[in-house]
Write a protein that holds these residues in place. Structure first.
Motif, PDB file in Angstrom:
ATOM      1  N   UNK A  13      -6.508  23.032   5.057  1.00  0.00           N
ATOM      2  CA  UNK A  13      -7.529  22.674   6.029  1.00  0.00           C
ATOM      3  C   UNK A  13      -8.417  23.885   6.265  1.00  0.00           C
ATOM      4  N   UNK A  14      -9.710  23.672   6.261  1.00  0.00           N
ATOM      5  CA  UNK A  14     -10.624  24.769   6.529  1.00  0.00           C
ATOM      6  C   UNK A  14     -11.332  25.306   5.312  1.00  0.00           C
ATOM      7  N   UNK A  15     -11.375  24.557   4.232  1.00  0.00           N
ATOM      8  CA  UNK A  15     -12.069  24.996   3.038  1.00  0.00           C
ATOM      9  C   UNK A  15     -13.558  24.700   3.158  1.00  0.00           C
ATOM     10  N   UNK A  16     -14.393  25.670   2.836  1.00  0.00           N
ATOM     11  CA  UNK A  16     -15.835  25.456   2.821  1.00  0.00           C
ATOM     12  C   UNK A  16     -16.293  24.983   1.462  1.00  0.00           C
ATOM     13  N   UNK A  17     -17.289  24.101   1.437  1.00  0.00           N
ATOM     14  CA  UNK A  17     -17.663  23.511   0.149  1.00  0.00           C
ATOM     15  C   UNK A  17     -19.149  23.600  -0.176  1.00  0.00           C
ATOM     16  N   UNK A  18     -20.020  23.919   0.770  1.00  0.00           N
ATOM     17  CA  UNK A  18     -21.460  23.975   0.494  1.00  0.00           C
ATOM     18  C   UNK A  18     -22.047  25.190   1.202  1.00  0.00           C
ATOM     19  N   UNK A  19     -23.061  25.794   0.587  1.00  0.00           N
ATOM     20  CA  UNK A  19     -23.687  26.960   1.212  1.00  0.00           C
ATOM     21  C   UNK A  19     -24.545  26.549   2.402  1.00  0.00           C
ATOM     22  N   UNK A  20     -25.457  25.591   2.200  1.00  0.00           N
ATOM     23  CA  UNK A  20     -26.334  25.108   3.269  1.00  0.00           C
ATOM     24  C   UNK A  20     -26.294  23.588   3.254  1.00  0.00           C
ATOM     25  N   UNK A  21     -25.967  22.977   4.385  1.00  0.00           N
ATOM     26  CA  UNK A  21     -25.907  21.518   4.496  1.00  0.00           C
ATOM     27  C   UNK A  21     -26.648  21.093   5.761  1.00  0.00           C
ATOM     28  N   UNK A  22     -27.689  20.295   5.598  1.00  0.00           N
ATOM     29  CA  UNK A  22     -28.526  19.861   6.717  1.00  0.00           C
ATOM     30  C   UNK A  22     -28.633  18.341   6.700  1.00  0.00           C
ATOM     31  N   UNK A  70     -26.444  25.992  12.873  1.00  0.00           N
ATOM     32  CA  UNK A  70     -27.842  26.172  13.247  1.00  0.00           C
ATOM     33  C   UNK A  70     -28.236  25.193  14.341  1.00  0.00           C
ATOM     34  N   UNK A  71     -29.211  25.590  15.135  1.00  0.00           N
ATOM     35  CA  UNK A  71     -29.680  24.767  16.235  1.00  0.00           C
ATOM     36  C   UNK A  71     -31.201  24.678  16.208  1.00  0.00           C
ATOM     37  N   UNK A  72     -31.751  23.798  17.017  1.00  0.00           N
ATOM     38  CA  UNK A  72     -33.204  23.593  17.064  1.00  0.00           C
ATOM     39  C   UNK A  72     -33.922  24.862  17.517  1.00  0.00           C
ATOM     40  N   UNK A  73     -35.122  25.028  16.970  1.00  0.00           N
ATOM     41  CA  UNK A  73     -36.021  26.122  17.349  1.00  0.00           C
ATOM     42  C   UNK A  73     -35.440  27.500  17.060  1.00  0.00           C
ATOM     43  N   UNK A  74     -34.674  27.591  15.982  1.00  0.00           N
ATOM     44  CA  UNK A  74     -34.057  28.851  15.575  1.00  0.00           C
ATOM     45  C   UNK A  74     -34.529  29.227  14.179  1.00  0.00           C
ATOM     46  N   UNK A  75     -34.985  30.464  14.021  1.00  0.00           N
ATOM     47  CA  UNK A  75     -35.234  31.050  12.704  1.00  0.00           C
ATOM     48  C   UNK A  75     -34.072  31.990  12.406  1.00  0.00           C
ATOM     49  N   UNK A 120     -29.036  16.788  13.105  1.00  0.00           N
ATOM     50  CA  UNK A 120     -29.859  16.282  14.185  1.00  0.00           C
ATOM     51  C   UNK A 120     -30.690  17.346  14.883  1.00  0.00           C
ATOM     52  N   UNK A 121     -31.031  18.416  14.188  1.00  0.00           N
ATOM     53  CA  UNK A 121     -31.798  19.506  14.793  1.00  0.00           C
ATOM     54  C   UNK A 121     -33.259  19.465  14.325  1.00  0.00           C
ATOM     55  N   UNK A 122     -34.139  20.121  15.104  1.00  0.00           N
ATOM     56  CA  UNK A 122     -35.574  20.128  14.817  1.00  0.00           C
ATOM     57  C   UNK A 122     -36.095  21.566  14.828  1.00  0.00           C
ATOM     58  N   UNK A 123     -37.023  21.821  13.912  1.00  0.00           N
ATOM     59  CA  UNK A 123     -37.650  23.146  13.832  1.00  0.00           C
ATOM     60  C   UNK A 123     -36.603  24.216  13.550  1.00  0.00           C
ATOM     61  N   UNK A 124     -35.985  24.090  12.385  1.00  0.00           N
ATOM     62  CA  UNK A 124     -34.918  24.984  11.939  1.00  0.00           C
ATOM     63  C   UNK A 124     -35.374  25.714  10.693  1.00  0.00           C
ATOM     64  N   UNK A 125     -35.098  27.020  10.610  1.00  0.00           N
ATOM     65  CA  UNK A 125     -35.462  27.740   9.396  1.00  0.00           C
ATOM     66  C   UNK A 125     -34.414  28.781   9.041  1.00  0.00           C
TER      67      UNK A 125
END
Length: 492
Positions: A156-165, A70-75, A123-128
């Protein structure tokens, strides 16, 4: 003229939507559940960033994904019928976890590394993340084995969390459903000015973890966690310094401990657990501590209750809890403690402290007979100014008479979990090392006779008790046992 004006307004609105909305299918996403769609989704996000921000739309379909950045200013909007499906580890579709450096030993890997997640931002702003779609973490691990480089068991390459901010500002998570969220369904570390609203989480480890954050509201959420914590505030050393978690309001939420998946399918199957399920918790990570926390208007079912734990030299103050209903309470309804685990740099020499905690208007039935309400500080560092009022608890009972003489384990350096200390000397309230305890309008009941006294106060100074209504089994002479000095009892 009026018709022309309306037509122009409509055209402008359509064009405006077209300019600001980025459909992931236009960037190559298939939504067939077989094609790896995260590269196309990331391309849509980057296009939106290049265009100044906007909504990245995920229409109905199943999108097999590795890491989404995710990046800044993205819904990031998940339409009804849209599913983000976590890819299995063998696809190696997740980003490598970042290099942390410093102090990775002071918190678990899940609190330390973020980039090896299904959806992440730093380090992103205005993320939803919004919409009535679902995130299904089928390919995520729930194990706490994260390391730098994301090496887990040689893979290598295992995912461990659904949403991490991490270190994000003005974050909104609204309306989405998370199923099987891995180690954490949601973890937010060092995030400010955020809103979590109307989330449905049915997962196999932690639900919502809020670490070192401030100015946040969590409202109208349903969190089912049969194997770990539901809503938990933490204050770890993940930012390489102690940071207080503060100004957090949690209200109108449902916490449950049903079998994973049975909240979503409506079967509501109670899960058999050996340690913990559900609950609202502060801790255990508590390097900075907690301040100005409010919990209100929540229900708990087949869940542990409330746990407030400061054991890593942090503070815990100005905590308010009001209007809580619980049924089928696992292990304990309320647990407040400090300790000296001190998981942090050795140059932090002060002790954990707790003060000004007010808990009121609690109703609970079918409470485990393992533990009463527990309120314990440390020798020489008592809890201060604790208030418990208008509380009604019905316990299963069955406690043995000899427990009243039990030398209940000091918290000290132990992991703060009542199960490991065993049964309490009282069946209703056990308090130790407290300076200023106010208890009023307390009603206890037992399904079976319990041969412990209702209340035991051990090294509690300045206590004020009134309106305690509790049964005593045959042969139990006193409702309240005092092992304290300077206790003031008011009997009305």
């Amino acid at each position: 003229m009026r018709f022309m004006f309306l037509a122009m307004a409509f055209l402008a609105a359509v064009v405006g939507r077209a300019v600001n909305q980025y459909n992931v299918c236009d960037y190559g996403a298939k939504g067939d559940g077989k094609t790896l769609d995260s590269p196309a989704i990331n391309a849509a996000i980057e296009a939106a960033v290049a265009g100044g921000g906007g909504q990245v739309l995920v229409p109905a379909g199943t999108y097999l994904c590795g890491s989404i950045r995710l990046r800044s200013n993205i819904d990031f909007h998940l339409s009804a019928g849209a599913i983000i499906l976590a890819a299995p580890a063998e696809m190696k579709a997740y980003d490598e976890s970042e290099s942390f450096g410093g102090f990775p030993e002071y918190q678990d890997g899940g609190h330390t590394y973020f980039h090896n997640s299904l959806i992440w931002a730093e380090g992103q702003t205005n993320v939803s993340i919004t919409g009535h779609g679902m995130i299904d973490g089928a390919g995520l691990t729930k194990k706490d084995t994260e390391k730098a480089g994301n090496v887990q068991g040689g893979s290598i390459g295992t995912g461990d969390k659904a949403i991490a901010l991490k270190l994000c500002r003005r974050v909104t998570l609204r309306d989405i459903t998370i199923y099987r969220g891995g180690h954490f369904a949601v973890i937010m570390t060092g995030c400010d000015l955020s809103t979590l609203d109307n989330l449905t989480i049915d997962t196999n480890r932690d639900g919502i973890d809020i670490d070192c954050c401030k100015y946040m509201t969590i409202t109208n959420c349903r969190v089912n966690t049969p194997s770990d914590d539901a809503i938990v505030l933490k204050s770890s050393y993940a930012l390489k310094k102690p940071v207080i978690c503060e100004h957090i309001a949690v209200t109108n939420c449902n916490v449950t401990g049903y079998k994973c998946g049975s909240l979503l399918d409506g079967t509501y199957i109670p899960e058999k657990v050996n340690w913990v399920c559900g609950r609202f918790k502060l801790g255990t990570e508590s390097n900075g501590g907690y301040r100005n926390i409010a919990l209100s208007n929540c229900t708990f079912n087949y869940s542990s209750g409330l746990a407030f734990e400061s054991v890593d030299r942090g503070i815990m103050e100005n905590i308010v809890v009001n209007n809580i209903s619980m049924s089928h309470v696992h292990h304990y309804p309320v647990y407040i403690t400090t300790g000296c685990r001190n998981r942090g740099p050795n140059d932090l020499t002060h002790n954990s402290t707790a003060r000004d905690i007010k808990i009121s208007n609690i109703v609970a039935d079918d409470c485990d007979s393992l533990c009463s309400i527990i309120v314990t500080g440390m020798p020489g560092e008592p809890l201060r100014d604790i208030s418990l009022s208008n509380i009604r608890l019905k316990f299963r009972g069955g406690g043995a008479r000899e427990l009243v003489d039990k030398d209940y384990r000091e918290q000290s350096t132990h992991y703060p979990e009542p199960k490991f200390a065993g049964q309490t000397p009282a069946y209703g309230l056990y308090a130790r090392h407290v300076d200023g305890l106010k208890v009023s309008d307390m009603v206890f009941d037992c399904v079976r006779p319990d041969y412990r006294p209702a209340v035991v106060l051990d090294d509690v100074n300045g206590a004020r008790l009134s309106d305690i209504d509790a049964p005593t089994a045959d042969g139990v002479e006193k409702i309240v046992i005092f092992r304290s000095e300077n206790v003031k009892v008011i009997d009305r």
